[in-house]
Motif scaffolding. Structure first.
Motif, PDB file in Angstrom:
ATOM      1  N   ALA A 360       0.824  -1.211   0.000  1.00  0.00           N
ATOM      2  CA  ALA A 360       0.000   0.000   0.000  1.00  0.00           C
ATOM      3  C   ALA A 360       0.859   1.262   0.000  1.00  0.00           C
ATOM      4  O   ALA A 360       0.340   2.373   0.109  1.00  0.00           O
ATOM      5  CB  ALA A 360      -0.920   0.003   1.216  1.00  0.00           C
ATOM      6  N   LYS A 361       2.172   1.079  -0.095  1.00  0.00           N
ATOM      7  CA  LYS A 361       3.140   2.180  -0.099  1.00  0.00           C
ATOM      8  C   LYS A 361       3.044   2.998   1.190  1.00  0.00           C
ATOM      9  O   LYS A 361       3.031   4.235   1.176  1.00  0.00           O
ATOM     10  CB  LYS A 361       2.939   3.079  -1.324  1.00  0.00           C
ATOM     11  N   LEU A 372       0.861  -2.373  15.417  1.00  0.00           N
ATOM     12  CA  LEU A 372       1.579  -1.802  14.279  1.00  0.00           C
ATOM     13  C   LEU A 372       0.806  -0.594  13.779  1.00  0.00           C
ATOM     14  O   LEU A 372      -0.425  -0.542  13.885  1.00  0.00           O
ATOM     15  CB  LEU A 372       1.705  -2.826  13.139  1.00  0.00           C
ATOM     16  N   GLU A 373       1.518   0.349  13.230  1.00  0.00           N
ATOM     17  CA  GLU A 373       0.862   1.507  12.623  1.00  0.00           C
ATOM     18  C   GLU A 373       1.400   1.685  11.215  1.00  0.00           C
ATOM     19  O   GLU A 373       2.617   1.693  11.001  1.00  0.00           O
ATOM     20  CB  GLU A 373       1.103   2.770  13.447  1.00  0.00           C
ATOM     21  N   PHE A 374       0.482   1.784  10.235  1.00  0.00           N
ATOM     22  CA  PHE A 374       0.870   2.042   8.850  1.00  0.00           C
ATOM     23  C   PHE A 374       0.617   3.510   8.564  1.00  0.00           C
ATOM     24  O   PHE A 374      -0.473   4.010   8.830  1.00  0.00           O
ATOM     25  CB  PHE A 374       0.043   1.199   7.879  1.00  0.00           C
ATOM     26  N   GLU A 375       1.591   4.177   8.004  1.00  0.00           N
ATOM     27  CA  GLU A 375       1.449   5.603   7.724  1.00  0.00           C
ATOM     28  C   GLU A 375       1.821   5.897   6.284  1.00  0.00           C
ATOM     29  O   GLU A 375       2.845   5.425   5.791  1.00  0.00           O
ATOM     30  CB  GLU A 375       2.346   6.411   8.673  1.00  0.00           C
ATOM     31  N   SER A 376       0.978   6.662   5.608  1.00  0.00           N
ATOM     32  CA  SER A 376       1.263   7.020   4.218  1.00  0.00           C
ATOM     33  C   SER A 376       2.471   7.948   4.152  1.00  0.00           C
ATOM     34  O   SER A 376       2.833   8.580   5.145  1.00  0.00           O
ATOM     35  CB  SER A 376       0.041   7.701   3.587  1.00  0.00           C
ATOM     36  N   ILE A 377       3.078   8.017   2.998  1.00  0.00           N
ATOM     37  CA  ILE A 377       4.304   8.814   2.837  1.00  0.00           C
ATOM     38  C   ILE A 377       4.071  10.274   3.198  1.00  0.00           C
ATOM     39  O   ILE A 377       4.921  10.921   3.814  1.00  0.00           O
ATOM     40  CB  ILE A 377       4.831   8.696   1.389  1.00  0.00           C
ATOM     41  N   ASP A 378       2.905  10.811   2.819  1.00  0.00           N
ATOM     42  CA  ASP A 378       2.623  12.216   3.114  1.00  0.00           C
ATOM     43  C   ASP A 378       2.042  12.417   4.513  1.00  0.00           C
ATOM     44  O   ASP A 378       1.770  13.543   4.926  1.00  0.00           O
ATOM     45  CB  ASP A 378       1.659  12.801   2.071  1.00  0.00           C
ATOM     46  N   GLY A 379       1.860  11.321   5.267  1.00  0.00           N
ATOM     47  CA  GLY A 379       1.349  11.420   6.630  1.00  0.00           C
ATOM     48  C   GLY A 379      -0.136  11.687   6.740  1.00  0.00           C
ATOM     49  O   GLY A 379      -0.668  11.863   7.839  1.00  0.00           O
ATOM     50  N   ALA A 380      -0.840  11.688   5.597  1.00  0.00           N
ATOM     51  CA  ALA A 380      -2.269  12.022   5.610  1.00  0.00           C
ATOM     52  C   ALA A 380      -3.135  10.881   6.133  1.00  0.00           C
ATOM     53  O   ALA A 380      -4.243  11.106   6.607  1.00  0.00           O
ATOM     54  CB  ALA A 380      -2.730  12.410   4.208  1.00  0.00           C
ATOM     55  N   ALA A 407     -12.978   7.181   2.745  1.00  0.00           N
ATOM     56  CA  ALA A 407     -13.126   6.511   1.453  1.00  0.00           C
ATOM     57  C   ALA A 407     -11.790   5.937   0.983  1.00  0.00           C
ATOM     58  O   ALA A 407     -11.726   4.819   0.451  1.00  0.00           O
ATOM     59  CB  ALA A 407     -13.681   7.492   0.422  1.00  0.00           C
ATOM     60  N   GLU A 408     -10.718   6.688   1.169  1.00  0.00           N
ATOM     61  CA  GLU A 408      -9.399   6.213   0.773  1.00  0.00           C
ATOM     62  C   GLU A 408      -8.983   5.016   1.628  1.00  0.00           C
ATOM     63  O   GLU A 408      -8.387   4.056   1.140  1.00  0.00           O
ATOM     64  CB  GLU A 408      -8.370   7.338   0.929  1.00  0.00           C
ATOM     65  N   TYR A 409      -9.335   5.062   2.912  1.00  0.00           N
ATOM     66  CA  TYR A 409      -9.053   3.934   3.805  1.00  0.00           C
ATOM     67  C   TYR A 409      -9.762   2.677   3.327  1.00  0.00           C
ATOM     68  O   TYR A 409      -9.172   1.598   3.263  1.00  0.00           O
ATOM     69  CB  TYR A 409      -9.479   4.286   5.233  1.00  0.00           C
ATOM     70  N   GLU A 410     -11.049   2.810   2.984  1.00  0.00           N
ATOM     71  CA  GLU A 410     -11.830   1.658   2.496  1.00  0.00           C
ATOM     72  C   GLU A 410     -11.178   1.058   1.250  1.00  0.00           C
ATOM     73  O   GLU A 410     -11.116  -0.166   1.090  1.00  0.00           O
ATOM     74  CB  GLU A 410     -13.256   2.104   2.170  1.00  0.00           C
ATOM     75  N   LYS A 411     -10.684   1.915   0.383  1.00  0.00           N
ATOM     76  CA  LYS A 411     -10.050   1.446  -0.857  1.00  0.00           C
ATOM     77  C   LYS A 411      -8.775   0.660  -0.550  1.00  0.00           C
ATOM     78  O   LYS A 411      -8.563  -0.438  -1.079  1.00  0.00           O
ATOM     79  CB  LYS A 411      -9.732   2.639  -1.760  1.00  0.00           C
ATOM     80  N   VAL A 412      -7.930   1.218   0.322  1.00  0.00           N
ATOM     81  CA  VAL A 412      -6.689   0.531   0.689  1.00  0.00           C
ATOM     82  C   VAL A 412      -6.989  -0.780   1.399  1.00  0.00           C
ATOM     83  O   VAL A 412      -6.358  -1.808   1.144  1.00  0.00           O
ATOM     84  CB  VAL A 412      -5.826   1.444   1.594  1.00  0.00           C
ATOM     85  N   LEU A 413      -7.988  -0.761   2.292  1.00  0.00           N
ATOM     86  CA  LEU A 413      -8.353  -1.952   3.050  1.00  0.00           C
ATOM     87  C   LEU A 413      -8.828  -3.075   2.128  1.00  0.00           C
ATOM     88  O   LEU A 413      -8.356  -4.216   2.220  1.00  0.00           O
ATOM     89  CB  LEU A 413      -9.449  -1.610   4.069  1.00  0.00           C
ATOM     90  N   ASN A 414      -9.754  -2.740   1.229  1.00  0.00           N
ATOM     91  CA  ASN A 414     -10.384  -3.772   0.388  1.00  0.00           C
ATOM     92  C   ASN A 414      -9.533  -4.222  -0.788  1.00  0.00           C
ATOM     93  O   ASN A 414      -9.605  -5.376  -1.211  1.00  0.00           O
ATOM     94  CB  ASN A 414     -11.739  -3.271  -0.121  1.00  0.00           C
ATOM     95  N   GLU A 415      -8.734  -3.293  -1.336  1.00  0.00           N
ATOM     96  CA  GLU A 415      -7.967  -3.627  -2.539  1.00  0.00           C
ATOM     97  C   GLU A 415      -6.540  -4.091  -2.251  1.00  0.00           C
ATOM     98  O   GLU A 415      -5.942  -4.786  -3.082  1.00  0.00           O
ATOM     99  CB  GLU A 415      -7.934  -2.416  -3.480  1.00  0.00           C
TER     100      GLU A 415
END
Length: 434
Positions: A360-361, A372-380, A407-415
């Motif tokens: 998920a980058k 564990l905590e996953f954090e996007s590169i831009d921290g958003a 909505a972005e979370y749902e996309k990352v979670l499901n895909e």
């Protein structure tokens, strides 16, 4: 409501007598109520004894009609959800919850030593080494809560209890906040807390970071422990808020320079420059003051630093069979979660989660207690993944949004995440979600 109570009974919780709300009453054929420990507007707290084992517990009895009228049912649901997350030797443990049409019963760890406030009230200011030991435990508990995405927001001496060994137990999470409830700006906006302990940014009503607000309250607690009085006090509440907003407090003459420096940084009215928990723990006063010796912390012992073990109440509260939002007739503030049961060893599960995060980058941050905590590169966006021990060879993995666009979370979670966790699920893809 009937189905919910049946769920409790089926899972070993049983029924209990609502009409016997007094000393000597037997609650749920399991606990014998004892003396009244305290009461507030919406609840009473009793000492109680487990009939079968003799173990002492505290039972908090909440009047549902009163809390509905005051429209604070969300506080009750949040308190249950939060206390399930924060298993730590210096946090009061929630054993189970029972409910009827008119009452909610919290079965809690009994802190025999009572409120830390009473100790200071009776003895005056504490010796610096004693105050430091309590403060070290408090900071450890608060740091752990923050690692679980929980901000207390009402830290004060009255909400810090003592067990029979002298270890502190942080209590009363009714005003706590979880990261999922932050606004789009990533900040909290609810004005709450006790006036003398509240951070200036909360008073300012402009949005605030809950972790920073907790640091401020910890600073007030430390001041009171070692001074014997509040740093900000005035008979006129608005004048007191003015002092808080300017950070105007006078240190007593017996405070050491290192102690003054630490408290000054904690009571910095600017939340951006206020000291963090990590830097508090790195300060020389925290680590032993002028002696430079590490503090020996008294604790009740716990699994807080390993994977968390779950009891029957924890499992039921996570299942579709007992939706807490239905039990308390309000909507939950959390987004959709992904939970799987897995018979794989914890290291294998962690490895799978890390691979999912990389796909998920997102970068991975490992924390205590199987978190564990996953954090996007831009921290958003931030996603939390936690591993619980259900049985020696069975784990529960929970993935939830901590912050970021839903909505972005749902996309990352499901895909991305779900497909990479299917092969560690207990038996089949159908068991990926509880």
């Amino acid at each position: 409501m009937g189905n919910i109570l049946n769920c409790f009974k089926f899972s070993g919780f049983g029924f209990f007598c609502l009409s016997m709300d007094h000393k000597g009453a037997i609650v749920m054929q399991k606990y014998e109520l004892g003396r009244l420990l305290g009461q507030g507007t919406f609840a009473k707290v009793y000492h109680a004894r487990c009939v079968e084992t003799g173990q002492s517990v505290a039972i908090k009895v909440v009047d549902k009609a009163k809390v509905r009228k005051a429209r604070i049912m969300d506080h009750i649901e949040r308190e249950i959800s939060v206390m399930r997350r924060v298993r730590h030797p210096n946090v009061v443990h929630l054993y189970e919850v029972m409910a009827t049409k008119s009452k909610i019963y919290f079965v809690l760890e009994y802190a025999k030593g009572g409120e830390l406030f009473r100790k200071v009230e009776a003895n005056g200011r504490l010796p610096e080494d004693v105050g430091r030991k309590y403060f070290v435990q408090l900071v450890d508990a608060v740091e752990f809560c923050h690692s679980r995405g929980v901000c207390h927001r009402d830290l004060k001496l009255e909400n810090i209890l003592l067990d029979e060994d002298g270890a502190i137990k942080v209590s009363d999470f009714g005003l706590s906040a979880v990261v999922e409830c932050r606004g789009k700006d990533g900040l909290l906006h609810t004005t709450c807390g006790t006036p003398a302990y509240v951070a200036p940014e909360i008073v300012g009503r402009s949005g605030y970071d809950g972790e920073g607000a907790d640091v401020w309250s910890c600073g007030v607690v430390l001041f009171v422990l070692l001074a014997g009085y509040l740093p900000f006090h005035d008979s006129n509440v608005m004048e007191m808020y003015r002092k808080i907003s300017r950070g105007e407090c006078r240190f007593p003459s017996w405070f050491s320079p290192k102690l003054k420096k630490l408290i000054s940084r904690m009571l910095d009215p600017n939340p951006v420059s206020r000291i963090s928990i990590a830097k508090i723990k790195a300060s020389s006063w925290f680590k032993g003051g002028s002696e430079g010796e590490p503090v020996k912390v008294v604790s009740g012992g716990s699994e807080a630093r390993g994977l968390l073990k779950m009891n029957a109440f924890d499992i039921i509260s996570l299942s579709d069979g007992l939706d807490l939002s239905k039990l308390f007739e309000i909507k939950s503030c959390t987004d959709k979660e992904c939970r799987i049961m897995s018979r794989k060893p914890a290291p294998v599960i962690v490895s799978k989660l890390e691979r999912a995060a990389r796909a998920a980058k997102m970068r991975v941050i490992k924390k205590d207690g199987g978190l564990l905590e996953f954090e996007s590169i831009d921290g958003a966006m931030s996603i939390g993944a936690e591993i619980f021990v259900i049985a020696p060879a069975l784990h529960l993995v929970e993935v939830r949004r901590r912050c970021g666009d839903a909505a972005e979370y749902e996309k990352v979670l499901n895909e991305v995440i779900r497909p990479r966790l299917v092969d560690i699920a207990r038996s089949s893809p159908d068991e990926v979600s509880l």
